[in-house]
Design a protein around this motif. Structure first.
Motif, short mmCIF file in Angstrom:
data_model
loop_
_atom_site.label_atom_id
_atom_site.label_comp_id
_atom_site.label_asym_id
_atom_site.label_seq_id
_atom_site.Cartn_x
_atom_site.Cartn_y
_atom_site.Cartn_z
N ARG A 1 -24.56 -18.75 -0.15
CA ARG A 1 -23.12 -18.74 -0.42
C ARG A 1 -22.79 -19.74 -1.53
O ARG A 1 -22.06 -19.43 -2.48
CB ARG A 1 -22.33 -19.07 0.83
CG ARG A 1 -20.82 -19.22 0.59
CD ARG A 1 -20.08 -19.58 1.87
NE ARG A 1 -19.95 -18.44 2.74
CZ ARG A 1 -18.99 -17.50 2.62
NH1 ARG A 1 -18.09 -17.59 1.67
NH2 ARG A 1 -18.94 -16.49 3.45
N LEU A 2 -23.36 -20.95 -1.42
CA LEU A 2 -23.12 -21.98 -2.44
C LEU A 2 -23.61 -21.50 -3.80
O LEU A 2 -22.92 -21.68 -4.82
CB LEU A 2 -23.81 -23.29 -2.04
CG LEU A 2 -23.65 -24.45 -3.02
CD1 LEU A 2 -22.18 -24.81 -3.20
CD2 LEU A 2 -24.44 -25.66 -2.52
N HIS A 3 -24.78 -20.88 -3.83
CA HIS A 3 -25.28 -20.36 -5.11
C HIS A 3 -24.33 -19.31 -5.69
O HIS A 3 -24.00 -19.35 -6.88
CB HIS A 3 -26.67 -19.75 -4.96
CG HIS A 3 -27.10 -19.05 -6.20
ND1 HIS A 3 -26.96 -17.68 -6.36
CD2 HIS A 3 -27.61 -19.52 -7.35
CE1 HIS A 3 -27.38 -17.35 -7.57
NE2 HIS A 3 -27.79 -18.44 -8.20
N GLY A 4 -23.89 -18.39 -4.85
CA GLY A 4 -22.97 -17.35 -5.33
C GLY A 4 -21.69 -17.94 -5.89
O GLY A 4 -21.20 -17.51 -6.94
N MET A 5 -21.16 -18.93 -5.20
CA MET A 5 -19.92 -19.56 -5.65
C MET A 5 -20.16 -20.31 -6.97
O MET A 5 -19.36 -20.19 -7.92
CB MET A 5 -19.40 -20.53 -4.57
CG MET A 5 -18.98 -19.81 -3.29
SD MET A 5 -18.74 -20.94 -1.90
CE MET A 5 -17.13 -21.61 -2.31
N ALA A 6 -21.25 -21.06 -7.05
CA ALA A 6 -21.55 -21.81 -8.27
C ALA A 6 -21.86 -20.87 -9.42
O ALA A 6 -21.44 -21.12 -10.56
CB ALA A 6 -22.74 -22.75 -8.01
N HIS A 7 -22.55 -19.78 -9.13
CA HIS A 7 -22.87 -18.80 -10.16
C HIS A 7 -21.58 -18.21 -10.76
O HIS A 7 -21.48 -18.00 -11.97
CB HIS A 7 -23.75 -17.71 -9.55
CG HIS A 7 -24.34 -16.75 -10.52
ND1 HIS A 7 -24.98 -17.12 -11.67
CD2 HIS A 7 -24.39 -15.38 -10.49
CE1 HIS A 7 -25.40 -16.05 -12.32
NE2 HIS A 7 -25.05 -14.97 -11.62
N THR A 8 -20.60 -17.98 -9.91
CA THR A 8 -19.31 -17.46 -10.39
C THR A 8 -18.59 -18.50 -11.24
O THR A 8 -18.15 -18.21 -12.35
CB THR A 8 -18.42 -17.05 -9.19
OG1 THR A 8 -19.07 -16.00 -8.47
CG2 THR A 8 -17.05 -16.59 -9.66
N VAL A 9 -18.49 -19.72 -10.71
CA VAL A 9 -17.72 -20.76 -11.39
C VAL A 9 -18.43 -21.25 -12.66
O VAL A 9 -17.83 -21.40 -13.71
CB VAL A 9 -17.43 -21.94 -10.43
CG1 VAL A 9 -16.83 -23.11 -11.16
CG2 VAL A 9 -16.52 -21.47 -9.30
N ILE A 10 -19.73 -21.48 -12.57
CA ILE A 10 -20.45 -22.09 -13.69
C ILE A 10 -20.90 -21.06 -14.71
O ILE A 10 -20.81 -21.29 -15.92
CB ILE A 10 -21.65 -22.91 -13.17
CG1 ILE A 10 -21.13 -24.09 -12.34
CG2 ILE A 10 -22.55 -23.39 -14.30
CD1 ILE A 10 -22.19 -24.84 -11.56
N ASN A 11 -21.38 -19.90 -14.24
CA ASN A 11 -21.93 -18.90 -15.16
C ASN A 11 -20.99 -17.74 -15.45
O ASN A 11 -21.33 -16.84 -16.20
CB ASN A 11 -23.25 -18.34 -14.59
CG ASN A 11 -24.29 -19.42 -14.42
OD1 ASN A 11 -24.35 -20.37 -15.17
ND2 ASN A 11 -25.13 -19.26 -13.41
N GLY A 12 -19.81 -17.74 -14.81
CA GLY A 12 -18.85 -16.69 -15.07
C GLY A 12 -19.22 -15.35 -14.43
O GLY A 12 -18.70 -14.30 -14.84
N ALA A 13 -20.10 -15.37 -13.43
CA ALA A 13 -20.49 -14.14 -12.75
C ALA A 13 -19.32 -13.61 -11.93
O ALA A 13 -18.37 -14.34 -11.62
CB ALA A 13 -21.69 -14.41 -11.85
N SER A 14 -19.40 -12.35 -11.57
CA SER A 14 -18.34 -11.77 -10.75
C SER A 14 -18.39 -12.37 -9.34
O SER A 14 -19.41 -12.91 -8.91
CB SER A 14 -18.47 -10.25 -10.69
OG SER A 14 -19.74 -9.90 -10.17
#
Length: 119
Positions: free
Chosen positions: A53-66
């Protein structure tokens, strides 16, 4: 003294005598109980799920992922705090287990092929 043969291999006789006088094997059972408590707190995949979950959230915020997780639960920082707190608890409990078990290493036979004088 030298080594003494036991049902579980040769051990240092002096270390064995010392541990017989001062070591409580209940510490090992307590380590099992602590480990069980850690597992129960996290469920079968709890910490793993929290990290994903943390990775998914960080991926969205930091990498602009959906978005990959709902936004109505914990914030990214709160999720990171929870994971870090859980990991710190694990480290603390694991350190206690290591301290409880370390005296058993003193039993290492002086003739053990793997014995290292630098230990």
């Amino acid at each position: 003294m030298s080594d003494i043969e036991t049902p579980y291999g040769a051990v240092d006789a002096d270390a064995l005598q010392s541990l017989q006088q001062r070591y409580d094997t209940l510490l090992i059972q307590q380590a099992v109980d602590q480990f069980d408590a850690l597992r129960a707190r996290c469920g079968p995949d709890g910490l793993r799920d929290d990290l994903l979950r943390l990775h998914g959230m960080a991926h969205t915020v930091i990498n602009g992922a959906s978005l990959s997780y709902p936004t109505d639960d914990l914030t990214l920082v709160e999720q990171a705090d929870c994971v870090i707190e859980e990991l710190e608890d694990w480290v603390m409990m694991l350190d206690r287990m290591i301290v409880a078990l370390r005296p058993l290493q003193d039993l290492r036979s002086k003739t053990d092929d793997d014995y290292d004088d630098s230990i």
